[in-house]
Each structure stands twice: as C-alpha cells, then as structure tokens.
Write a protein that holds these residues in place. Structure first.
Motif, mmCIF file in Angstrom:
data_model
loop_
_atom_site.group_PDB
_atom_site.id
_atom_site.type_symbol
_atom_site.label_atom_id
_atom_site.label_comp_id
_atom_site.label_asym_id
_atom_site.label_seq_id
_atom_site.Cartn_x
_atom_site.Cartn_y
_atom_site.Cartn_z
ATOM 1 N N PRO A 51 7.917 -2.409 2.103
ATOM 2 C CA PRO A 51 7.362 -3.620 2.903
ATOM 3 C C PRO A 51 5.818 -3.850 2.704
ATOM 4 O O PRO A 51 5.317 -2.921 2.388
ATOM 5 C CB PRO A 51 7.451 -2.824 4.320
ATOM 6 C CG PRO A 51 7.700 -1.474 4.031
ATOM 7 C CD PRO A 51 8.508 -1.537 2.859
ATOM 8 N N ALA A 52 5.497 -5.323 2.883
ATOM 9 C CA ALA A 52 4.040 -5.448 2.774
ATOM 10 C C ALA A 52 3.073 -5.044 4.037
ATOM 11 O O ALA A 52 3.733 -4.748 4.980
ATOM 12 C CB ALA A 52 3.728 -6.778 2.577
ATOM 13 N N HIS A 53 2.033 -4.622 3.755
ATOM 14 C CA HIS A 53 0.959 -4.148 4.571
ATOM 15 C C HIS A 53 0.815 -5.251 5.876
ATOM 16 O O HIS A 53 0.667 -5.044 6.960
ATOM 17 C CB HIS A 53 -0.327 -3.672 4.297
ATOM 18 C CG HIS A 53 -1.368 -3.140 5.169
ATOM 19 N ND1 HIS A 53 -0.989 -1.985 5.875
ATOM 20 C CD2 HIS A 53 -2.086 -3.675 5.722
ATOM 21 C CE1 HIS A 53 -2.090 -1.624 6.728
ATOM 22 N NE2 HIS A 53 -2.746 -2.896 6.641
ATOM 23 N N GLY A 54 0.865 -6.540 5.405
ATOM 24 C CA GLY A 54 0.828 -7.567 6.068
ATOM 25 C C GLY A 54 1.871 -7.526 7.142
ATOM 26 O O GLY A 54 1.620 -7.920 8.364
ATOM 27 N N LEU A 55 3.156 -7.152 6.991
ATOM 28 C CA LEU A 55 4.196 -7.171 7.880
ATOM 29 C C LEU A 55 3.624 -6.063 8.938
ATOM 30 O O LEU A 55 3.875 -6.230 10.121
ATOM 31 C CB LEU A 55 5.438 -6.389 7.206
ATOM 32 C CG LEU A 55 6.939 -6.384 8.178
ATOM 33 C CD1 LEU A 55 7.037 -7.697 8.729
ATOM 34 C CD2 LEU A 55 7.795 -5.806 7.263
ATOM 35 N N ALA A 56 3.068 -4.881 8.686
ATOM 36 C CA ALA A 56 2.768 -3.936 9.586
ATOM 37 C C ALA A 56 1.802 -4.477 10.539
ATOM 38 O O ALA A 56 1.582 -4.066 11.549
ATOM 39 C CB ALA A 56 2.333 -2.452 8.746
#
Length: 500
Positions: free
Chosen positions: A409-414
């Motif tokens: 998962p991308a940090h942008g998703l977090a």
C-alpha cells in the motif's frame, strides 16, 4: 525593524502618517501563531475543546491562534495531516469560497498553490464532490505542495507543475480560480527578514507586471460567470487595488462584495477615487500578517476576451523567466493519456485492492507501471483534458505498488480519508515509536501484531504502514519525507498535549 526608506515614503503616502506609524510599530512586534484543524481527521470533540480553550480565527471556521508555538517537526499529528500551520489573515479565502460556491460541486484551480495552505483550506471548504487542481510552476515547490495535499488526505485533488500559460488550451474550464500571485512580500516583513532586504520599488514594478501577465494567461480558463479570487501578501496599491481596477477595465470583470464583521477590523479600498470592494489586512488592526483579497466575476455570455497585455511590453526579462521554462517543458513533455500502461496486472489482482477504499465503486483505478491510483469517475473527462496539456504530479489517491506478487500500500492511502478503516490490521504506538517511524528508523511492534502489512496509528490517527516480518518491521514511510533532524528537544509541545 529597519524598513527601506522608499517603502516608508510610498506606504505613508497612501496610508497617511498616523496609520503608517501604527503599521511600522506592529511590524516590530510579536508574530502570532495560527493553525487550521483538519475536520476530516479530527473529531468534533477536538474542535469543541479548541473553541473552549483558544482564540478562534474569526473568519475561518477551523482556524485557531495558539498561545505558544508547537514543536511542529516532532509532532506526529502534524505529519499525519491533522492540522496545517497557516498565517491567519490568509485564511480569509474561506469567506470568498463560502459566499460564492454554494452547494453545487465545482472545479477549482489554485494557480500558485505551494506550499499548500490555501489549497488544503479550499479542499476542506469546497462543496462535496468538487475537484481541486493545485498548481505550482517551481518544480521543488510543487513536490512540497503534493506532499502537503497528500497528508491533508482528500481524494478530490490533482497536483500539477506548470506555468500559467500552459493552461491556455483549457478555455472556460474552471468555475473558480484562486490566484495568490507572487508578490513583493511586504506583508511578510515581520516573518521574513529576507523579504525586507530584497524589497525595492523596482521589484514592486516587476511584480505587478508579472501579476498581470499571469492573470492574462489564466483568465480565459475561467467559465463565464465564474469567480476569480485575487490575493497578495503585500501592502502597496500597485499590486493590489490597481491590479483589481485593471482586471475590471481590461476583462469587464465585476468586483464582488463579501459580508464581513466590523469586529474583524479589515481595511477597505485605499485607492483614491475608487470604491470597489477589496479586503486588506494590516497587522496593527488584525491579528495576523499583511494580506489583500478581492473577488471578481467573469461576465456572463461572453467568450474569453482578446487580451491586450503582452509580456513583450514588460520592462524586465525576469518577468518572462517562467514562460521560457514552460516553453522548454512543452517541447520535452510526453503526452499523458488517461489510461496508464498496463504491465500485465490482471483484473483479479487489481480487484484485490478495491476493498482498501471506502465506496471503491466511485473510483477508477488507474495503472502506471506497477503503481495504482484511484480517481473519481465523475471527473475522468476533466482529468483527460488536464493530462493532454499539463504535467501532472498526482491525481486522486496513490493506492499501491505491485512488488512481485504482493501489493504494497502507498503512504498516500494511509493519509487518505478514502481509506477503509477496516482494510488493515492496526497497531497503536506511542510518541517515541512515532518519531522513530517518521525518521524512517526501526519500529518494534507488540507480540500481538500480525504478520504482513500493519497500519500504525498515533492517538488513533493513521500515521503510515509497516510490513511486519516477525523479528522486525520494515518501515514503509516515504524516504523523502522523513524527519532528518537527529536532534530531539527536551520539551516537546504537540497538538495532542494542548488538546488533552
């Protein structure tokens, strides 16, 4: 503070001696600290506590003055996008957006957006379902803009890195333009000594001419009856009232009023012989720095005018500098179609990450190499048009990257408010662990933490992902965003501390 003599003489000439003396005294005074809370990440109880404990910024619903400056670099909630440090006067943009947007979704461009204070603010205020395009011409500043908007967490955003002239093909495209134009920075004298040392009458002349070039380039992109918000952080009338008058006369624009309280102590038009409404913040009258704003409406039923303001007529080569760099980029830019290249990712593989987003059916999952982003289906035509003309750094939510057979998962998703809260196992960590994580150092999880991807939270707010492999956890925080300072203050004042 020792102010330039030419600045003193000119400012006194249109303010008057008494008003100018009060301004000069305020410029040597204390600088207020203000923040805006992210209501998409903080619950209603946080706002109630702030309103009970701290002085609100009266023209911004989520803005507050702080009694002391927080240790922002070492506050995990700052990195999690729970608040943005923004100068109070500039939050007045909210009044223009609330007055003239209504409840219908709009497409908005923040043209000179870095580092992102007004963009994150606009994204919180715009009607639900709106699209915000945030642009910055300077490459390294555009990266900072993308970072701050990612942390703010709203999926309805496109970040671009372009000169205003690059938008020329997007005729009648935007409902709202925010043009917080580069200026001589007089309003930042109290915060930035460099602004004082670089000020000169010649620089003011360069600035107002550059501003008109920018406005001429971007005005055709505004829809008929669309709204342009013009703002600067300077005091002089050349970059403020005289530019507004020029837009009124050159474009046929209507200068619109805002409803303000007399208690806010906002100053109006200082241009002799003109009475159109403008809003000027002076630090001896309002708690904040210098700021100027005007709202203009494009005439209905008219095409984009044949603008007469040409950069060739300007008296400084520096005014054209960004146009030259834009021409270079246009020659070297590769076309950006909407559909990214599919490198063999199957529909089944892609379907595995759909549940990571709330209301995933509202998004189109776009592939670029092994990376996947999610963008609102409602604005796919607009995204296609933007990609045909502009250099896009980010669109929607960065979701994941396929590494081998595994999705990371991308940090942008977090950071995104579109993240499904039940998509990943969570591990609550304390402040020391949070700082280690934000430094991209090793993080030790509890024995109860499951193997695989784990979402770390601090004060129950998502902070980012790790991959737990048992004896250690791989830190997935972006390398370029890490806290680089090895110093840790003995006393740290953070939002969670003052917010109970």
């Amino acid at each position: 503070m020792e102010l330039p003599v030419a600045f003193t003489d000119y400012t006194r000439s249109f303010m008057g001696a008494e008003e100018y003396n009060k301004l000069a005294e305020a410029l040597g005074g204390e600088q207020p600290v203000s923040i805006r809370l992210n209501e998409d990440k903080l619950g209603g109880s946080s706002f109630s506590l702030f309103r009970a404990s701290f002085r609100p910024v009266p023209w911004a619903g989520t803005g507050f003055y702080l009694p002391d400056r927080l240790t922002f670099t070492f506050d995990p909630l700052f990195h999690a996008g729970c608040y943005y440090v923004q100068e109070a006067a500039s939050m007045f943009v909210e009044q223009a957006l609330r007055r003239y947007t209504g409840d219908v979704p709009v497409t908005m461009l923040d043209l000179c957006a870095a580092p992102g204070g007004k963009s994150t603010h606009a994204r919180s205020v715009l009607p639900k379902g709106s699209l915000l395009v945030a642009n910055e011409v300077i490459r390294n500043r555009s990266q900072i803009l993308a970072e701050n908007l990612t942390k703010w967490g709203h999926p309805g955003v496109v970040v671009t890195n372009n000169d205003p002239a690059d938008f020329s093909s997007l005729t009648d495209f935007f409902d709202i333009l925010l043009t917080d134009v580069p200026c001589s920075g007089e309003g930042m004298f109290r915060k930035d000594p460099v602004a004082v040392s670089e000020w000169s009458p010649e620089n003011v002349d360069i600035c107002w001419q550059r501003q008109r070039r920018i406005l001429s380039d971007i005005w055709p992109c505004l829809k008929p009856e669309g709204i342009l918000i013009y703002s600067t952080c300077t005091y002089n009338t050349k970059e403020n009232e005289e530019n507004v008058r020029w837009m009124r006369d050159e474009f046929g624009a209507e200068v619109l009023p805002l409803e303000i309280s007399a208690d806010w102590n906002i100053t109006g038009n200082l241009l002799s012989g003109e009475d159109f409404p403008v809003y000027r913040f002076l630090p001896h009258r309002t708690k904040g720095e210098g700021f100027f704003l005007a709202v203009l409406r494009k005439p209905a039923g008219t095409g984009s005018p044949n603008l007469t303001f040409a950069t060739a007529n300007l008296n400084s080569a520096s005014v054209n500098q960004t146009s030259v760099s834009a021409d270079t980029r246009r020659k070297s830019r590769k076309p950006q179609g909407r559909g990214a290249k599919n490198t063999g990712i199957s529909k089944e593989q892609l379907a595995a990450i759909h549940p990571w987003l709330v209301s995933s059916g509202d998004y189109e999952f776009l592939l670029e190499g092994n990376r996947v982003s999610a963008f609102s289906k409602s604005y796919l035509p607009e995204l296609s048009a933007l990609r045909s003309s502009l250099r896009i750094l980010q669109a929607g939510v960065d979701v994941a990257e396929l590494k081998g057979k595994d999705w990371i998962p991308a940090h942008g998703l977090a950071m995104s408010i579109a993240l499904d809260p039940d998509a990943f196992a969570r591990e609550e960590i304390g402040r020391e662990q949070a700082i280690n994580y934000l430094r991209k150092e090793a993080v030790v999880l509890s024995e109860a933490a499951p193997r695989g991807i784990v979402l770390l939270t601090y004060k129950q707010i998502p902070l980012g992902f790790v991959k737990n492999i048992g004896n250690r956890a791989n830190n997935l925080y972006p390398q370029e965003w890490r806290i680089r300072s090895g110093y840790l203050p003995e006393e740290v004042l953070e939002l969670a501390t003052i917010n109970g």
